[in-house]
Design a protein around this motif. Structure first.
Motif, short mmCIF file in Angstrom:
data_model
loop_
_atom_site.label_atom_id
_atom_site.label_comp_id
_atom_site.label_asym_id
_atom_site.label_seq_id
_atom_site.Cartn_x
_atom_site.Cartn_y
_atom_site.Cartn_z
N ASP A 73 0.82 -1.22 0.00
CA ASP A 73 0.00 0.00 0.00
C ASP A 73 0.85 1.26 0.00
OD1 ASP A 73 -2.35 -1.43 0.02
OD2 ASP A 73 -2.49 -1.45 2.21
N TRP A 82 -1.55 9.98 0.79
CA TRP A 82 -2.98 9.74 0.99
C TRP A 82 -3.23 9.23 2.40
CZ3 TRP A 82 -7.78 10.54 -0.25
CH2 TRP A 82 -8.76 9.63 0.15
N TRP A 83 -2.42 8.27 2.84
CA TRP A 83 -2.58 7.73 4.18
C TRP A 83 -2.33 8.80 5.24
CZ3 TRP A 83 1.25 7.16 7.97
CH2 TRP A 83 0.82 6.49 9.12
N ILE A 86 -5.38 11.18 5.49
CA ILE A 86 -6.49 10.51 6.16
C ILE A 86 -6.19 10.33 7.65
CG2 ILE A 86 -7.85 8.38 6.23
CD1 ILE A 86 -8.35 10.31 3.84
N SER A 87 -4.94 10.07 7.98
CA SER A 87 -4.58 9.87 9.39
C SER A 87 -4.53 11.19 10.15
CB SER A 87 -3.23 9.17 9.49
OG SER A 87 -3.31 7.90 8.91
N VAL A 91 -9.74 10.79 9.86
CA VAL A 91 -10.86 10.19 9.14
C VAL A 91 -10.73 8.67 9.21
CG1 VAL A 91 -11.93 9.91 6.88
CG2 VAL A 91 -11.17 12.15 7.62
N GLY A 92 -9.58 8.15 8.83
CA GLY A 92 -9.29 6.74 8.97
C GLY A 92 -10.19 5.82 8.17
N TYR A 93 -10.07 5.84 6.85
CA TYR A 93 -10.88 4.96 6.01
C TYR A 93 -10.57 3.49 6.24
CZ TYR A 93 -12.49 8.97 3.33
OH TYR A 93 -13.07 10.14 2.95
N GLY A 94 -9.34 3.17 6.54
CA GLY A 94 -8.96 1.78 6.75
C GLY A 94 -8.50 1.07 5.50
N ASP A 95 -8.41 1.79 4.38
CA ASP A 95 -7.96 1.16 3.15
C ASP A 95 -6.45 0.91 3.16
OD1 ASP A 95 -7.41 3.85 3.08
OD2 ASP A 95 -7.83 4.09 0.94
N TYR A 97 -3.00 0.83 5.98
CA TYR A 97 -2.56 0.89 7.37
C TYR A 97 -1.16 0.32 7.46
CZ TYR A 97 -4.38 -3.85 7.07
OH TYR A 97 -4.66 -5.13 6.67
#
Length: 153
Positions: A73, A82-83, A86-87, A91-95, A97
């Motif tokens: 990833d 992107w990570w 989000i972090s 928001v933490g989509y979880g796609d 990690y």
């Protein structure tokens, strides 16, 4: 015809902005954005610097050090960016990690620093919003008193 329709639909935004002169909430928002321009630019600069640092570090820790356990990833810095976005915004989509222990520690630091980076300027912006609201409310009350005095005379 489709492009013209899209342009006309986009013009509705200007109609909403035109309505702002009649609503104290929208006036307050506009005045606050004008007054807090420097703080908002500073916030964006800090977030961009943090994103660049955390993206490079997360890509290095998750993909670059050990090729046997590399996380697919985090194959590129834009993917790691992107990570980080989000972090940092929690928001933490979880796609995506981190799977390595140093990557997870970096993830925790990234989340905490994102909260701190977003919280510091927001308090100043909130204070400015409240101040602008009271100023506009006072002006509105003074203007309505002057109109009623003119009407009575």
């Amino acid at each position: 015809a489709g492009v013209t329709l899209r342009v006309l639909r986009m013009m509705r935004i200007f109609w909403v902005i035109k309505l702002a002169r009649h609503f104290i909430g929208l006036q307050t928002l506009g005045l606050t954005l004008k007054r807090c321009y420097r703080e908002m630019v500073m916030l964006l600069v800090f977030i961009c610097v943090a994103m660049a640092i955390f993206s490079a570090l997360s890509q290095l820790l998750e993909h670059g050090l050990d090729l046997e356990t590399s996380n697919k990833d985090f194959a590129s810095i834009p993917a790691a960016c992107w990570w980080v976005i989000i972090s940092m915004t929690t928001v933490g989509y979880g796609d995506m990690y981190p799977i390595t222990m140093p990557g997870r520690i970096l993830g925790g630091v990234c989340v905490v620093s994102g909260i701190v980076l977003l919280a510091l300027p927001i308090t100043f912006i909130y204070h400015s919003f409240v101040q602008c609201y009271h100023e506009l409310k006072f002006r509105s009350a003074r203007y309505s008193r002057s109109l009623s005095a003119e009407f009575l005379n």
